[in-house]
Design a protein around this motif. Structure first.
Motif, PDB file in Angstrom:
ATOM      1  N   MET A  74       0.811  -1.210   0.000  1.00  0.00           N
ATOM      2  CA  MET A  74       0.000   0.000   0.000  1.00  0.00           C
ATOM      3  C   MET A  74       0.847   1.265   0.000  1.00  0.00           C
ATOM      4  O   MET A  74       0.505   2.262  -0.650  1.00  0.00           O
ATOM      5  N   SER A 118      -4.399  -8.029  -1.633  1.00  0.00           N
ATOM      6  CA  SER A 118      -5.839  -7.999  -1.904  1.00  0.00           C
ATOM      7  C   SER A 118      -6.549  -9.245  -1.404  1.00  0.00           C
ATOM      8  O   SER A 118      -7.565  -9.166  -0.712  1.00  0.00           O
ATOM      9  N   ILE A 121      -6.745 -10.087   2.680  1.00  0.00           N
ATOM     10  CA  ILE A 121      -7.382  -9.186   3.639  1.00  0.00           C
ATOM     11  C   ILE A 121      -8.213  -9.981   4.641  1.00  0.00           C
ATOM     12  O   ILE A 121      -8.337  -9.617   5.808  1.00  0.00           O
ATOM     13  N   TYR A 132      -5.454  -1.483   7.020  1.00  0.00           N
ATOM     14  CA  TYR A 132      -5.428  -1.817   5.599  1.00  0.00           C
ATOM     15  C   TYR A 132      -6.648  -1.247   4.879  1.00  0.00           C
ATOM     16  O   TYR A 132      -6.521  -0.673   3.793  1.00  0.00           O
ATOM     17  N   ARG A 136      -6.667   1.278   1.740  1.00  0.00           N
ATOM     18  CA  ARG A 136      -7.352   0.930   0.492  1.00  0.00           C
ATOM     19  C   ARG A 136      -8.376   1.995   0.115  1.00  0.00           C
ATOM     20  O   ARG A 136      -8.476   2.407  -1.044  1.00  0.00           O
ATOM     21  N   ASP A 137      -9.123   2.479   1.114  1.00  0.00           N
ATOM     22  CA  ASP A 137     -10.132   3.511   0.857  1.00  0.00           C
ATOM     23  C   ASP A 137      -9.484   4.823   0.441  1.00  0.00           C
ATOM     24  O   ASP A 137      -9.998   5.546  -0.430  1.00  0.00           O
ATOM     25  N   GLN A 139      -6.700   5.115  -1.174  1.00  0.00           N
ATOM     26  CA  GLN A 139      -6.280   4.907  -2.552  1.00  0.00           C
ATOM     27  C   GLN A 139      -7.459   5.047  -3.513  1.00  0.00           C
ATOM     28  O   GLN A 139      -7.357   5.679  -4.567  1.00  0.00           O
ATOM     29  N   GLN A 140      -8.595   4.476  -3.150  1.00  0.00           N
ATOM     30  CA  GLN A 140      -9.787   4.568  -3.996  1.00  0.00           C
ATOM     31  C   GLN A 140     -10.233   6.016  -4.171  1.00  0.00           C
ATOM     32  O   GLN A 140     -10.683   6.420  -5.249  1.00  0.00           O
ATOM     33  N   THR A 173      -6.829  -3.321 -10.766  1.00  0.00           N
ATOM     34  CA  THR A 173      -6.250  -4.175  -9.731  1.00  0.00           C
ATOM     35  C   THR A 173      -6.369  -5.649 -10.091  1.00  0.00           C
ATOM     36  O   THR A 173      -5.563  -6.470  -9.653  1.00  0.00           O
TER      37      THR A 173
END
Length: 210
Positions: A74, A118, A121, A132, A136-137, A139-140, A173
């Motif tokens: 990440m 991925s 998780i 994590y 991830r959020d 990044q989104q 991804t």
């Protein structure tokens, strides 16, 4: 980027060595072969040419190995993504193109690391899982913001910016699940195709079709 890339001063498109410590490289290989739950600390220690206590000196548990791998993935992706956006400047279509390029290159070149981050998780617990998901959020949200800005400016024509954003990220991804170096396209060639597909998806003019 990984520490090694950052120290070398290379740009976000460049992938040299992974930058992972040898123990994490070994753990990643074991997780790829056997899955997290199918891998034992004894296996990782043996393949690292360490005793089990010797491995525990560096990482307190198998969970700690997974957490370290996920964090590396990440952090690397975030640094590359923000560098790509910085390169694009204020041009919102260029920001989208370079962000997609970055995602595809990362998930092709770092496919093992990205795949484990991925797929495993489900194996993260407690605070590690929360951390994590937050990463991830975050990044989104980079993709969300670019597409929402493009729609607001009239550059993108999609009526469903949030759904399209998720779909594009999922498409990019997903490369880590199937990409092989011996396949038909190199990572840059694949990134070019994904950029064009993305522009069609958001309703923007594509350089390939203009």
């Amino acid at each position: 980027m990984t520490e090694t890339d950052a120290q070398a001063g290379v740009d976000w498109r460049t992938y040299t060595v992974s930058g992972l410590p040898p123990i994490l490289e070994t753990a990643l290989a074991c997780f790829m072969e056997h899955g997290y739950h199918g891998t034992t600390i004894r296996t990782v220690a043996a393949r690292s040419q360490l005793s089990v206590p010797g491995l525990y000196h560096h990482y307190a548990s198998k969970q700690a190995l997974l957490v370290a791998l996920v964090s590396c993935a990440m952090d690397d992706l975030w640094a590359r993504s923000t560098a790509a956006l910085e390169e694009a400047g204020d041009d919102v279509q260029r920001r989208l193109e370079l962000l997609v390029e970055c995602l595809v290159l990362f998930h092709a070149h770092r496919r093992g690391l990205a795949f484990i981050a991925s797929s495993e998780i489900r194996s993260l617990t407690g605070e590690a899982r929360t951390t994590y998901i937050a990463a991830r959020d975050r990044q989104q949200r980079l993709m969300d913001q670019v597409i929402e800005e493009g729609v607001a400016r009239g550059v993108f024509a999609t009526a469903y910016p949030r759904e399209v954003s998720r779909a594009i990220v999922t498409m990019c991804t997903g490369v880590s699940q199937w990409y092989r170096t011996e396949g038909e396209h190199t990572p840059p060639e694949l990134a070019a195709r994904y950029r064009d597909m993305t522009l069609m998806t958001v309703g923007a003019p594509s350089p390939a079709r203009s």
